[in-house]
Design an enzyme around this catalytic site. Structure first.
Site, short mmCIF file in Angstrom:
data_model
loop_
_atom_site.label_atom_id
_atom_site.label_comp_id
_atom_site.label_asym_id
_atom_site.label_seq_id
_atom_site.Cartn_x
_atom_site.Cartn_y
_atom_site.Cartn_z
CB ALA A 113 -0.91 0.01 1.22
N GLY A 114 0.52 2.21 -0.80
CA GLY A 114 1.33 3.42 -0.82
C GLY A 114 0.64 4.53 -1.59
N GLY A 173 10.80 17.05 -5.35
CA GLY A 173 9.35 17.04 -5.12
C GLY A 173 8.84 15.87 -4.29
CE1 TYR A 177 5.92 6.69 -2.83
CE2 TYR A 177 8.10 6.89 -3.77
CZ TYR A 177 6.91 6.19 -3.64
OH TYR A 177 6.74 5.00 -4.31
N PRO A 207 11.75 -0.69 -6.49
CG PRO A 207 9.58 -1.47 -6.75
CD PRO A 207 10.50 -0.91 -5.72
N GLY A 208 12.09 0.92 -9.71
CA GLY A 208 12.12 2.20 -10.41
C GLY A 208 10.69 2.56 -10.80
N1 CAA Z 1 15.77 18.77 -10.62
C1 CAA Z 1 16.02 20.09 -10.58
N2 CAA Z 1 15.08 21.03 -10.81
C2 CAA Z 1 13.87 20.61 -11.13
C3 CAA Z 1 13.54 19.24 -11.20
C4 CAA Z 1 14.56 18.31 -10.94
N3 CAA Z 1 14.33 16.98 -10.98
N4 CAA Z 1 12.22 19.13 -11.52
C5 CAA Z 1 11.75 20.40 -11.65
N5 CAA Z 1 12.75 21.28 -11.43
C6 CAA Z 1 12.66 22.75 -11.48
C7 CAA Z 1 11.87 23.17 -12.70
O1 CAA Z 1 12.71 23.26 -13.83
C8 CAA Z 1 11.31 24.51 -12.27
O2 CAA Z 1 12.32 25.47 -12.41
P1 CAA Z 1 11.93 26.99 -12.79
O3 CAA Z 1 11.05 27.50 -11.68
O4 CAA Z 1 13.26 27.67 -12.85
O5 CAA Z 1 11.23 26.90 -14.11
C9 CAA Z 1 11.04 24.33 -10.77
O6 CAA Z 1 11.90 23.23 -10.37
C10 CAA Z 1 9.59 23.97 -10.47
O7 CAA Z 1 9.27 22.78 -11.18
P2 CAA Z 1 7.77 22.41 -11.55
O8 CAA Z 1 7.24 23.42 -12.53
O9 CAA Z 1 7.71 20.99 -11.98
O10 CAA Z 1 7.05 22.65 -10.16
P3 CAA Z 1 5.61 22.26 -9.76
O11 CAA Z 1 5.38 22.83 -8.42
O12 CAA Z 1 4.64 22.54 -10.85
O13 CAA Z 1 5.68 20.64 -9.66
C11 CAA Z 1 6.34 18.53 -8.82
C12 CAA Z 1 6.50 20.04 -8.69
C13 CAA Z 1 4.88 18.11 -8.56
C14 CAA Z 1 7.23 17.89 -7.76
C15 CAA Z 1 6.75 18.09 -10.23
O14 CAA Z 1 8.05 18.57 -10.51
C16 CAA Z 1 6.76 16.57 -10.38
O15 CAA Z 1 5.73 15.95 -10.56
N6 CAA Z 1 7.94 15.96 -10.34
C17 CAA Z 1 8.09 14.49 -10.46
C18 CAA Z 1 8.08 13.88 -9.09
C19 CAA Z 1 8.19 12.38 -9.24
O16 CAA Z 1 9.15 11.85 -9.80
N7 CAA Z 1 7.23 11.66 -8.67
C20 CAA Z 1 7.22 10.23 -8.78
C21 CAA Z 1 5.79 9.73 -8.57
S1 CAA Z 1 5.64 7.98 -8.88
C22 CAA Z 1 6.49 7.30 -7.63
O17 CAA Z 1 6.86 7.92 -6.68
C23 CAA Z 1 6.76 5.84 -7.70
C24 CAA Z 1 8.15 5.53 -7.40
O18 CAA Z 1 8.45 5.07 -6.31
C25 CAA Z 1 9.16 5.68 -8.47
P1 NAP Z 2 -1.30 2.00 -6.94
O1 NAP Z 2 -1.79 1.31 -8.15
O2 NAP Z 2 -1.78 3.37 -6.65
O3 NAP Z 2 -1.55 1.04 -5.68
C1 NAP Z 2 -1.47 1.48 -4.36
C2 NAP Z 2 -2.52 0.76 -3.57
O4 NAP Z 2 -2.44 1.15 -2.19
C3 NAP Z 2 -3.94 1.10 -4.05
O5 NAP Z 2 -4.66 -0.10 -4.19
C4 NAP Z 2 -4.49 1.95 -2.92
O6 NAP Z 2 -5.87 1.85 -2.75
C5 NAP Z 2 -3.77 1.34 -1.72
N1 NAP Z 2 -3.82 2.26 -0.58
C6 NAP Z 2 -3.50 3.59 -0.57
N2 NAP Z 2 -3.71 4.10 0.65
C7 NAP Z 2 -4.18 3.09 1.42
C8 NAP Z 2 -4.59 3.00 2.78
N3 NAP Z 2 -4.55 4.07 3.61
N4 NAP Z 2 -5.03 1.80 3.25
C9 NAP Z 2 -5.09 0.74 2.44
N5 NAP Z 2 -4.72 0.75 1.15
C10 NAP Z 2 -4.27 1.92 0.65
O7 NAP Z 2 0.30 2.11 -6.98
P2 NAP Z 2 1.40 1.03 -7.32
O8 NAP Z 2 2.27 1.63 -8.32
O9 NAP Z 2 0.80 -0.32 -7.54
O10 NAP Z 2 2.21 1.03 -5.94
C11 NAP Z 2 2.31 -0.08 -5.08
C12 NAP Z 2 3.49 0.17 -4.14
O11 NAP Z 2 4.69 0.21 -4.88
C13 NAP Z 2 3.42 1.49 -3.39
O12 NAP Z 2 3.90 1.32 -2.08
C14 NAP Z 2 4.35 2.38 -4.17
O13 NAP Z 2 4.87 3.42 -3.38
C15 NAP Z 2 5.39 1.38 -4.57
N6 NAP Z 2 6.18 1.75 -5.75
C16 NAP Z 2 5.57 2.09 -6.91
C17 NAP Z 2 6.34 2.43 -7.99
C18 NAP Z 2 5.74 2.84 -9.30
O14 NAP Z 2 6.49 3.39 -10.12
N7 NAP Z 2 4.48 2.60 -9.57
C19 NAP Z 2 7.73 2.43 -7.89
C20 NAP Z 2 8.31 2.07 -6.68
C21 NAP Z 2 7.52 1.72 -5.63
P3 NAP Z 2 -6.85 2.92 -3.50
O15 NAP Z 2 -6.56 2.78 -4.97
O16 NAP Z 2 -8.21 2.49 -3.11
O17 NAP Z 2 -6.47 4.26 -2.96
#
Ligand code: CAA
Ligand code: NAP
Length: 270
Positions: A113-114, A173, A177, A207-208
């Site tokens: 869960a995440g 950002g 996490y 994971p990536g």
């Molecule tokens: N390194 C350095 N600078 C960065 C950067 C980075 N990686 N990313 C953005 N910036 C800079 C931008 O260029 C921008 O600069 P300027 O103000 O000079 O233009 C500034 O930071 C603001 O960036 P944003 O416009 O993107 O800012 P925002 O507030 O609109 O969004 C954010 C912020 C939501 C964090 C967005 O950047 C984002 O979504 N980033 C990706 C985060 C990410 O990788 N999440 C993974 C989710 S999935 C997951 O987590 C699963 C897993 O385990 C892998």
């Molecule tokens: P996902 O599809 O969003 O699955 C996450 C699951 O967690 C959903 O079923 C969600 O339920 C459940 N959950 C969230 N909050 C909860 C709570 N408070 N109690 C019980 N269940 C809850 O995402 P996913 O990519 O499969 O991610 C699974 C795990 O892998 C997470 O821990 C994530 O951080 C990790 N991970 C993901 C990635 C990636 O790139 N996708 C990479 C590295 C690690 P609802 O949908 O009902 O909210």
């Protein structure tokens, strides 16, 4: 002296024994938190296909629960659903009481869960900080605490915590996490030491970027830039992650504990 022919025969016998052993999979009860999510569903399919009784955790009142169960059972998988909010210890305690009474004591636990609540730190709200820590890290305590004693009493158990590449390298950002997911590593290594003599292994995988709803929520232009940084040039598929987890919870992975296994297409090598 052993002849080449004798050696070949002995090796072939050993391979046959190993293959026979691998086929005799013990059916165990597996619980996957977040079991109906992208990676969770792939793990449920893998473990059910391996002959385990699989319980998928979901949030109370999850509206797609029945549809999920129906699809899985139609494919012949032995699956159950159990509702709890992993942020809440009492909710988890209630759920595991029910799971134990109806399906059996949990021997395999996958903490999947995440959530993400991404944003730059200077604008991060307390709610986005605490939600991510509670769902990704405190959940690991709330869930694992319910099953650990039964595992050590029975002398067998497997726990896999799903962390992230962003725990290892940090991510713009994601202070919340990255902190929560890095916390899992310390938890894994400490608990692994406490239960190692009781037949229970505890591991983390990192994971990536995997193609699930969590990654699809990233803005397209940002996701494109992220994928360009992955040496394999693509996202992972959930089943690629599930395959690793299925191995770690198998009998064969008996010597792996306290480990963190990266699975990230070369995005971060350590
Ligand atoms: N390194 C350095 N600078 C960065 C950067 C980075 N990686 N990313 C953005 N910036 C800079 C931008 O260029 C921008 O600069 P300027 O103000 O000079 O233009 C500034 O930071 C603001 O960036 P944003 O416009 O993107 O800012 P925002 O507030 O609109 O969004 C954010 C912020 C939501 C964090 C967005 O950047 C984002 O979504 N980033 C990706 C985060 C990410 O990788 N999440 C993974 C989710 S999935 C997951 O987590 C699963 C897993 O385990 C892998
Ligand atoms: P996902 O599809 O969003 O699955 C996450 C699951 O967690 C959903 O079923 C969600 O339920 C459940 N959950 C969230 N909050 C909860 C709570 N408070 N109690 C019980 N269940 C809850 O995402 P996913 O990519 O499969 O991610 C699974 C795990 O892998 C997470 O821990 C994530 O951080 C990790 N991970 C993901 C990635 C990636 O790139 N996708 C990479 C590295 C690690 P609802 O949908 O009902 O909210």
């Amino acid at each position: 002296m052993t002849t080449q022919a004798e050696l070949a025969e002995r090796t072939s016998d050993a391979v046959e024994d190993w293959a026979g052993e691998a086929k005799r999979v013990t059916s165990r009860v597996a619980f996957i938190s977040g079991g109906m999510g992208g990676i969770g569903t792939a793990v449920c399919k893998r473990l059910a296909a391996a002959g385990h009784k699989v319980v998928a955790g979901c949030l109370p009142g999850y509206d797609k629960k029945d549809e999920w169960l129906h699809t899985m059972r139609e494919r012949g998988h032995q699956v159950w659903a159990a509702e709890s909010n992993v942020e809440d210890f009492a909710s988890c305690a209630d759920m595991f009481y029910r799971v134990s009474a109806t399906v059996g004591p949990v021997e395999i636990l996958v903490n999947a869960a995440g959530i993400t609540r991404d944003g730059v730190f200077k604008r991060m709200s307390p709610s986005d900080w605490y939600s991510v820590i509670n769902t990704n890290l405190n959940s690991v305590f709330n869930v694992t605490r319910q099953v650990i004693e039964a595992m050590t009493d029975r002398g067998w158990g497997r726990i896999v915590n799903i962390s992230s590449v962003n725990a290892l390298k940090g991510q713009f950002g994601q202070t919340n996490y990255s902190a929560a997911k890095a916390g899992m590593h310390g938890f894994t290594k400490a608990l692994a030491q406490e239960v190692v003599k009781k037949g229970v292994t505890v591991n983390t995988i990192s994971p990536g970027y995997v193609e699930t709803a969590m990654v699809r929520a990233i803005r397209p232009e940002i996701l494109k830039a992220i994928v360009e940084q992955i040496p394999m040039g693509r996202l992972a598929q959930p089943d690629e992650i599930a395959t690793l987890i299925a191995y770690l919870v198998s009998e064969e992975a008996s010597y792996i504990t306290g480990a963190n296994i990266a699975i990230n297409g070369g995005m971060y090598m350590s």
